[in-house]
Design a protein around this motif. Structure first.
Motif, mmCIF file in Angstrom:
data_model
loop_
_atom_site.group_PDB
_atom_site.id
_atom_site.type_symbol
_atom_site.label_atom_id
_atom_site.label_comp_id
_atom_site.label_asym_id
_atom_site.label_seq_id
_atom_site.Cartn_x
_atom_site.Cartn_y
_atom_site.Cartn_z
ATOM 1 N N TRP A 1 1.577 6.684 -11.131
ATOM 2 C CA TRP A 1 0.786 7.136 -10.309
ATOM 3 C C TRP A 1 1.474 7.180 -8.857
ATOM 4 O O TRP A 1 0.953 7.965 -7.945
ATOM 5 C CB TRP A 1 -0.617 6.467 -10.346
ATOM 6 C CG TRP A 1 -1.260 6.295 -11.506
ATOM 7 C CD1 TRP A 1 -1.027 5.330 -12.458
ATOM 8 C CD2 TRP A 1 -1.702 7.438 -12.140
ATOM 9 N NE1 TRP A 1 -1.660 5.506 -13.480
ATOM 10 C CE2 TRP A 1 -2.000 7.071 -13.407
ATOM 11 C CE3 TRP A 1 -2.343 8.663 -11.807
ATOM 12 C CZ2 TRP A 1 -2.901 7.559 -14.392
ATOM 13 C CZ3 TRP A 1 -2.985 9.668 -12.892
ATOM 14 C CH2 TRP A 1 -3.252 8.857 -13.885
ATOM 15 N N LEU A 2 2.745 6.792 -8.865
ATOM 16 C CA LEU A 2 3.181 6.820 -7.742
ATOM 17 C C LEU A 2 4.549 8.103 -7.299
ATOM 18 O O LEU A 2 4.726 8.652 -6.387
ATOM 19 C CB LEU A 2 4.025 5.649 -7.190
ATOM 20 C CG LEU A 2 3.087 4.487 -6.642
ATOM 21 C CD1 LEU A 2 3.541 3.156 -6.742
ATOM 22 C CD2 LEU A 2 2.664 4.675 -5.142
ATOM 23 N N PRO B 1 5.695 -2.051 -12.332
ATOM 24 C CA PRO B 1 4.406 -1.829 -11.912
ATOM 25 C C PRO B 1 3.601 -0.907 -12.935
ATOM 26 O O PRO B 1 4.219 0.119 -12.978
ATOM 27 C CB PRO B 1 4.517 -1.559 -10.534
ATOM 28 C CG PRO B 1 5.764 -1.690 -10.152
ATOM 29 C CD PRO B 1 6.763 -1.504 -11.212
ATOM 30 N N VAL B 2 2.333 -1.371 -13.090
ATOM 31 C CA VAL B 2 1.627 -0.254 -14.056
ATOM 32 C C VAL B 2 1.160 0.982 -13.263
ATOM 33 O O VAL B 2 1.237 1.957 -13.854
ATOM 34 C CB VAL B 2 0.435 -0.988 -14.441
ATOM 35 C CG1 VAL B 2 0.503 -2.111 -15.666
ATOM 36 C CG2 VAL B 2 -0.485 -1.643 -13.273
ATOM 37 N N GLN B 3 1.184 0.901 -11.849
ATOM 38 C CA GLN B 3 1.017 2.179 -11.109
ATOM 39 C C GLN B 3 2.091 2.977 -10.961
ATOM 40 O O GLN B 3 2.235 3.866 -10.357
ATOM 41 C CB GLN B 3 0.664 1.479 -9.675
ATOM 42 C CG GLN B 3 1.410 0.660 -8.702
ATOM 43 C CD GLN B 3 0.947 0.551 -7.532
ATOM 44 O OE1 GLN B 3 0.393 1.519 -6.818
ATOM 45 N NE2 GLN B 3 1.250 -0.625 -7.029
ATOM 46 N N GLY C 1 3.682 1.656 -1.672
ATOM 47 C CA GLY C 1 3.791 2.031 -2.894
ATOM 48 C C GLY C 1 5.217 1.355 -3.316
ATOM 49 O O GLY C 1 5.941 1.706 -4.357
ATOM 50 N N LYS D 1 7.927 -1.582 -4.555
ATOM 51 C CA LYS D 1 8.130 -2.825 -5.450
ATOM 52 C C LYS D 1 8.645 -4.075 -4.947
ATOM 53 O O LYS D 1 9.461 -4.109 -4.210
ATOM 54 C CB LYS D 1 8.835 -2.322 -6.913
ATOM 55 C CG LYS D 1 8.814 -3.423 -7.766
ATOM 56 C CD LYS D 1 9.088 -2.851 -9.109
ATOM 57 C CE LYS D 1 10.551 -3.043 -9.326
ATOM 58 N NZ LYS D 1 11.038 -2.435 -10.586
ATOM 59 N N LYS E 1 0.785 -1.179 -0.091
ATOM 60 C CA LYS E 1 0.026 -0.156 -0.038
ATOM 61 C C LYS E 1 0.888 1.360 0.079
ATOM 62 O O LYS E 1 0.690 2.426 -0.601
ATOM 63 C CB LYS E 1 -0.973 0.124 1.119
ATOM 64 C CG LYS E 1 -2.219 -0.985 1.082
ATOM 65 C CD LYS E 1 -2.850 -0.995 2.390
ATOM 66 C CE LYS E 1 -4.097 -1.744 2.350
ATOM 67 N NZ LYS E 1 -4.323 -2.196 3.944
#
Ligand code: RTP
Ligand code: MG
Length: 231
Positions: free
Chosen positions: A228-229, A223-225, A111, A113, A109
Motif C-alpha cells: 500500500w506504500l 511490513p504488511v502495509q 511510510g 520501515k 506515518k
C-alpha cells in the motif's frame, strides 16, 4: 535550500563490522558512474538521475583534491529507487521533553520501515566518534556534553530515499530556520537543542547504524502495509 557537506572515513580502531559495512556500502568508483547513471535514467525517466549528488564531481576532473567535501542536496535525491538506511536519534532534550513518540511517529506515518530501536545512555567516546567530523568546531565540546547529558533513542530506518527524506522531515539544523511542518521547525527553538539527529548521506547512514547498534539488535521484517506504500 539546505546544503550539507558530506565527510567520509571511519577512524582506525573502531569495530571491524563497521569497516566491513562501510566497504560493502562504498559508492561506485568514478569508472563505473556513467553506466549507473544511465541505468537510473532508464528506471525513472521522469526524473534526472540523482546519483551524482552523492559524489563530488569537479568541473575540471583533474582539479579534484582529497580535502574537497562532496555535496549532498536532500531536496533533489528522494526519487532514487535504491533502498537506503539512515540513523535517526532522538537527542536527550527530545527524550526529556517527552517527544519520543511524536518523533518516531513522523517517520512511521511517512511510510519508512523501522529496523532498530532502543533507549540508550551514550558514552563520551561514542558521541565523539559519531560527531568526529565536527571535532575542529568551537561548539564540539558543548555538543558532546549535550549528547551524553541523558538517554537518547537510537533508531535505524530503511526505505527508498530514506536518508534525504528523513533530513527533510527533520528540517534545518537551526530550528528557527527550519520550515514549519518539520520536526525541528515544529518542536525546537535553538541549534544546541534541536531534538533529533539524522544521517547526512547513505554512507554515513550505514556507518552510524553500525556504530550505534550491535549485531542482533536490528530486525529484518516485511511490513504488511508494504504493497500500500509502493506499487
Ligand atoms: P545532526 O548531525 O545532529 O543531525 O545535525 P545537522 O546535520 O543538522 O548539523 P551538523 O552540522 O551535523 O551539527 C551537529 C549538531 O551540532 C550542534 N551544533 N551546534 N552551536 C552551533 O553553532 C552548533 N552547530 C551545530 C547541533 O546540535 C547540530 O545538530
Ligand atoms: Mg550532521
Amino acid at each position: 535550500m539546505e546544503t550539507v557537506a558530506v565527510f567520509g572515513g571511519a577512524s582506525p580502531g573502531f569495530p571491524s563490522s563497521l569497516q566491513r559495512r562501510r566497504s560493502c556500502s562504498s559508492l561506485p568508483s568514478a569508472h563505473h558512474k556513467p553506466n549507473l547513471r544511465a541505468h537510473h535514467h532508464h528506471q525513472l525517466s521522469a526524473f534526472p538521475s540523482s546519483l551524482h549528488l552523492f559524489s563530488y564531481f569537479p568541473a575540471r576532473p583533474h582539479a579534484r583534491t582529497l580535502s574537497k567535501p562532496r555535496i549532498f542536496l536532500p531536496h533533489l535525491v528522494a526519487s532514487l529507487e535504491q533502498v537506503d538506511e539512515t540513523y535517526i536519534m532522538v537527542k536527550p532534550d527530545g527524550v526529556q521533553r517527552g517527544l519520543v513518540g511524536e518523533i518516531i511517529s513522523r517517520f512511521e506515518k511517512k511510510g519508512f520501515k523501522l529496523t532498530g530501536l532502543k533507549l540508550f545512555q551514550c558514552p563520551q567516546d561514542l558521541a565523539e566518534e559519531h560527531y568526529k567530523d565536527l571535532k575542529g568546531k568551537s561548539f564540539f565540546p558543548k555538543l558532546i556534553d549535550y549528547i551524553v547529558s541523558g538517554p537518547v533513542v537510537c533508531m535505524a530506518w530503511e526505505g527508498v530515499g530514506v536518508v534525504a527524506a528523513a533530513r527533510k522531515l527533520i528540517g534545518a539544523t537551526n530550528p528557527l530556520q527550519a520550515e514549519p511542518g518539520t520536526i525541528r521547525g515544529d518542536l525546537a527553538v535553538q541549534t544546541g537543542r534541536n531534538v533529533v539527529h539524522g544521517s547526512d548521506s547513505p554512507e554515513n547512514g550505514k556507518r552510524e547504524i553500525a556504530l550505534w547498534f550491535k549485531e542482533g539488535e536490528l530486525c529484518q521484517w516485511t511490513p504488511v502495509q508494504a504493497p500500500w506504500l509502493r506499487e
